[in-house]
Design an enzyme around this catalytic site. Sequence first.
Site, PDB file in Angstrom:
ATOM      1  CG  HIS A  64      -0.413   0.256   2.671  1.00 42.39           C
ATOM      2  ND1 HIS A  64      -1.143   0.730   3.783  1.00 42.39           N
ATOM      3  CD2 HIS A  64       0.858   0.448   3.127  1.00 42.39           C
ATOM      4  CE1 HIS A  64      -0.432   0.964   4.664  1.00 42.39           C
ATOM      5  NE2 HIS A  64       0.828   0.657   4.328  1.00 42.39           N
ATOM      6  CB  CYS A  84       3.156   5.918   4.842  1.00 38.06           C
ATOM      7  SG  CYS A  84       3.868   4.937   6.268  1.00 38.06           S
ATOM      8  CG  HIS A 124       0.672 -12.011  -2.633  1.00 39.55           C
ATOM      9  ND1 HIS A 124       0.375 -12.741  -1.585  1.00 39.55           N
ATOM     10  CD2 HIS A 124       1.829 -11.981  -2.757  1.00 39.55           C
ATOM     11  CE1 HIS A 124       1.213 -13.255  -1.103  1.00 39.55           C
ATOM     12  NE2 HIS A 124       2.452 -12.892  -1.934  1.00 39.55           N
ATOM     13  CD  GLU A 157      -0.656  -0.227   8.257  1.00 36.99           C
ATOM     14  OE1 GLU A 157       0.590   0.237   8.595  1.00 36.99           O
ATOM     15  OE2 GLU A 157      -1.405   0.292   7.748  1.00 36.99           O
TER      16      GLU A 157
HETATM   17  N1  LIG Z   1      -2.628   6.261  12.538  1.00 36.28           N
HETATM   18  C1  LIG Z   1      -2.007   5.529  11.528  1.00 36.28           C
HETATM   19  N2  LIG Z   1      -0.475   5.965  11.389  1.00 36.28           N
HETATM   20  C2  LIG Z   1       0.078   5.345  10.418  1.00 36.28           C
HETATM   21  C3  LIG Z   1      -0.535   4.501   9.574  1.00 36.28           C
HETATM   22  C4  LIG Z   1      -1.716   4.043   9.742  1.00 36.28           C
HETATM   23  O1  LIG Z   1      -2.350   3.328   9.094  1.00 36.28           O
HETATM   24  N3  LIG Z   1      -2.558   4.605  10.784  1.00 36.28           N
HETATM   25  N4  LIG Z   1       0.291   3.569   8.538  1.00 36.28           N
HETATM   26  C5  LIG Z   1       1.649   4.114   8.521  1.00 36.28           C
HETATM   27  C6  LIG Z   1       2.359   3.141   7.644  1.00 36.28           C
HETATM   28  O2  LIG Z   1       1.576   2.254   6.648  1.00 36.28           O
HETATM   29  C7  LIG Z   1       3.495   2.363   8.072  1.00 36.28           C
HETATM   30  O3  LIG Z   1       3.805   1.390   6.950  1.00 36.28           O
HETATM   31  C8  LIG Z   1       3.413   1.530   9.600  1.00 36.28           C
HETATM   32  O4  LIG Z   1       3.444   2.525  10.397  1.00 36.28           O
HETATM   33  P1  LIG Z   1       4.633   2.435  11.270  1.00 36.28           P
HETATM   34  O5  LIG Z   1       4.278   1.952  12.812  1.00 36.28           O
HETATM   35  O6  LIG Z   1       5.326   4.188  11.693  1.00 36.28           O
HETATM   36  O7  LIG Z   1       5.698   1.650  10.676  1.00 36.28           O
HETATM   37  P2  LIG Z   1       7.349   1.306  11.226  1.00 36.28           P
HETATM   38  O8  LIG Z   1       7.535  -0.116  11.119  1.00 36.28           O
HETATM   39  O9  LIG Z   1       8.294   2.359  10.166  1.00 36.28           O
HETATM   40  O10 LIG Z   1       7.436   1.945  12.779  1.00 36.28           O
HETATM   41  P3  LIG Z   1       8.679   2.028  13.591  1.00 36.28           P
HETATM   42  O11 LIG Z   1       8.059   1.505  14.928  1.00 36.28           O
HETATM   43  O12 LIG Z   1       8.952   3.480  13.525  1.00 36.28           O
HETATM   44  O13 LIG Z   1      10.025   0.915  12.992  1.00 36.28           O
HETATM   45  C9  LIG Z   1       2.326   4.903   9.329  1.00 36.28           C
HETATM   46  N5  LIG Z   1       1.373   5.837  10.139  1.00 36.28           N
HETATM   47 ZN   LIG Z   2       2.219   0.853   5.746  1.00 32.89          ZN
END
Ligand SMILES: Nc1nc2c(c(=O)[nH]1)N=C([C@H](O)[C@H](O)COP(=O)(O)OP(=O)(O)OP(=O)(O)O)CN2
Ligand SMILES: [Zn+2]
Length: 132
Positions: free
Chosen positions: A25, A36, A80, A119
């Site tokens: 996504h 993102c 997928h 996620e």
């Molecule tokens: N409230 C939301 N915030 C974020 C979403 C969401 O769906 N709702 N989604 C994202 C991204 O999809 C991202 O891939 C997942 O977020 P994040 O936790 O920041 O991912 P990381 O593994 O990179 O986190 P770290 O803990 O910083 O390694 C972003 N925000």
């Molecule tokens: Zn994501």
Amino acid sequence: MEAVPLKKPTLVTEISKEFTFEAAHRLPNVPVGHKCSRVHGHSYRIEITIRGPVHPQLGWIVDFAELNAAWQPIHAQLDHQLLNDVPGLENPTSELLAAWLFERLFIPGTRIARIRVAETCTSSCTVFPAED
Ligand SMILES: Nc1nc2c(c(=O)[nH]1)N=C([C@H](O)[C@H](O)COP(=O)(O)OP(=O)(O)OP(=O)(O)O)CN2
Ligand SMILES: [Zn+2]
């Protein structure tokens, strides 16, 4: 002191089943430069929870197999895929995906208490009906 007989508590019972799918996504409405905004993938974990009465003979709310059956068409639609291409998921945040799932999952004779979308290992969203 006189002993007071313990009253048997009334129990609320829930069952949950976890499902997974792999998908890509991107989030189209985040600020320029947000990580993102780029296409990336997740191993999504979805937990579906049902609340209801326990059948006196069968001893269950509903067969876990019913949850599995309800999940299969959803899995076929999401696994997928680029989620942004799925109708209704043009902005596929966890929050909007959870609401999308809540509108589409139907398990006959039961009501869904909540749906959790994870996620990553540390990020998740849960939706449930407002009257709860
Ligand atoms: N409230 C939301 N915030 C974020 C979403 C969401 O769906 N709702 N989604 C994202 C991204 O999809 C991202 O891939 C997942 O977020 P994040 O936790 O920041 O991912 P990381 O593994 O990179 O986190 P770290 O803990 O910083 O390694 C972003 N925000
Ligand atoms: Zn994501």
